[in-house]
Design a protein around this motif. Structure first.
Motif: not given
Length: 486
Positions: A262-276
């Protein structure tokens, strides 16, 4: 008003309405990452991924069929509208009743709390009930009404989030019980994200209820079957596309060790937002362009127009790619204040490029929509989904979230290429491949130099961006003047 000017005006308004909800996701990232641990953010990101898949299933391609049939069967416009509205409403309500009855079993299967699953189901159904009203605004070229309601949705959602995360804790006293303390939780704050979405979606439906009255319910079985036949490949494509868009977070949760997933998903999803930023641009453009494609399909110069639109989409997308990469150190501090999340920043260039490929794919996909060969959209998306699933399954155990980013780029890049080659056979459009390819290669090269070669050096990055913009201006100024003077 000229064709291009009208297109850009509507794209701007639809873009504003689309950018704001997605921009809300960006605005809330600093808040969420400040108050939620990466594991809690991972819960939010994974459940939202399930909601993406659910949205596709509950719309089942009916929105695209609606656009096609009101143009193809203009004499039956009212019947098309009423049939589509009745179909979507009936399936949404039936889905809600069935899933609420079995929500505990669903929660156990996907390993989430029943409370989270219940809120997710409500969000899904409320969103499904507004699909047709929003499509009606787009089909009838009422972008301002569309935008106002979308913006109000954003304001309500934002207001609820700010209340639950910033105001509510201040209303709770440690010395005595009060009303606010009964709805406040210190350990389970992620639930407020879902509650805010439910409130905003419910308010949006209330605002659109008058349109239900205007359209009215009705059902033409023969027409409905024709619409479903057209929509089914769109549904298959949508499911496959949702796998491409969302299953990386889901697979990270279940393929990584439980203590870190869940922590790995969290950091991935947060940085993924920069691609938004790329996603915002591509989505806004698609919303404006889809009705335009259908409305102008019969014009003599339609193919030339499509080619020009795709070229300029590629140019703007290339600029966005380079801007985000050059100034990523600024964006990360604004949007993700907690440095604990920055470990996943290496995925951002890959995700940006993947989303640019996806945007180009949507532009290229005009050929199978206007020729009623929607099954090809399904075929192409299925290939992308298989790549997503296969590469995630293979690479996540080896590379964690970097494997998911690579899988996303491979899937969207392949879809883009396949759509071009199939389109060249069935509906050849004179795309300027030299310029499109040249801008893409140059943007990617400059981005790589700035990000990897000079480690985000702002002076070097800004210089590369200015060089790119100068080249675009010199090469395109004549065409731009001609287009704007039409």
């Amino acid at each position: 008003m000229g064709v291009f000017k009208k297109l850009f005006q509507q794209t701007f308004i639809y873009g504003l309405a689309t950018v704001l909800p997605r921009a809300l996701a960006i605005v809330l990232v600093p808040l969420y990452t400040a108050v939620l641990a990466p594991s809690a953010f991972g819960i939010y990101a994974t459940l939202m991924s399930y909601i993406i898949l659910g949205n596709v299933l509950l719309s089942y391609g009916m929105e695209t069929a609606f656009f096609r049939f009101i143009n193809k069967h203009a004499a039956q416009k009212k019947t098309v509208e009423a049939t589509a509205l009745t179909s979507l409403t009936a399936t949404a309500i039936s889905f809600l009743i069935c899933t609420l009855l079995f929500r505990e079993q669903i929660a156990n299967t996907i390993a989430f709390k029943v409370e989270y699953v219940t809120y997710a189901l409500l969000i899904l159904v409320l969103d499904a009930l507004v699909i047709l009203p929003f499509a009606w605004f787009r089909a009838n070229e009422r972008p301002r009404r569309y935008a106002i309601i979308k913006i109000l949705n954003v304001c309500i959602n934002l207001g609820c989030n700010l209340f639950f995360f910033l105001v509510l804790p201040r209303l709770v006293t440690n010395t005595s019980e009060n009303f606010w303390s009964t709805i406040y939780t210190q350990e389970n704050k992620v639930v407020y994200v879902f509650i805010s979405n439910v409130i905003a979606s419910g308010a949006t439906l209330l605002m659109l209820l008058p349109l239900y009255v205007k359209i009215g319910f009705g059902f033409n079985k023969k027409l409905w079957k024709q619409m479903l036949k057209y929509a089914f490949p769109v549904l298959v494509a949508g499911v496959a596309f949702s796998i491409n868009e969302a299953f990386d977070k889901i697979m990270l949760k279940y393929l990584l060790p439980e203590n870190v997933a869940e922590a790995e998903v969290g950091v991935y999803a947060a940085c993924y937002k920069l691609g938004v930023f790329m996603t915002l641009f591509a989505t806004a453009f698609r919303l404006g362009i889809e009705p335009f494609f259908f409305n102008h399909a019969k014009e003599a110069n339609a193919k030339t127009t499509y080619a020009t639109i795709t070229k300029y989409f590629s140019i703007f997308g290339s600029v966005i790619l380079l801007v985000v990469i050059v100034y990523i150190d600024i964006f990360k501090k604004i949007l993700i204040s907690d440095s604990e999340y920055w470990v996943a920043l290496s995925i951002v260039p890959i995700i940006l490029l993947a989303n640019l490929c996806l945007g180009i794919y949507h532009n290229l996909s005009v050929w199978y929509k206007v020729t009623d060969r929607t099954r090809f959209g399904a075929y192409i998306s299925i290939v992308g989904a298989l790549l997503t699933l296969g590469l995630n399954f293979t690479l996540i155990p080896l590379m964690s979230y970097m494997g998911s980013a690579i899988a996303t780029l491979a899937a969207y890049g392949t879809m883009m290429v396949l759509s071009y080659f199939f389109g060249r056979k069935y509906y050849p459009v004179p795309y300027d491949l030299k310029k499109i390819g040249g801008y893409l290669v140059l943007s990617v090269t400059f981005s790589a130099i700035a990000f990897y070669g000079f480690d985000g050096n702002l002076i070097i990055g800004t210089a590369l961006l200015l060089v790119f913009l100068l080249l675009v201006f010199l090469l395109e100024k004549k065409d731009l003047k001609r287009i704007m003077n039409r």
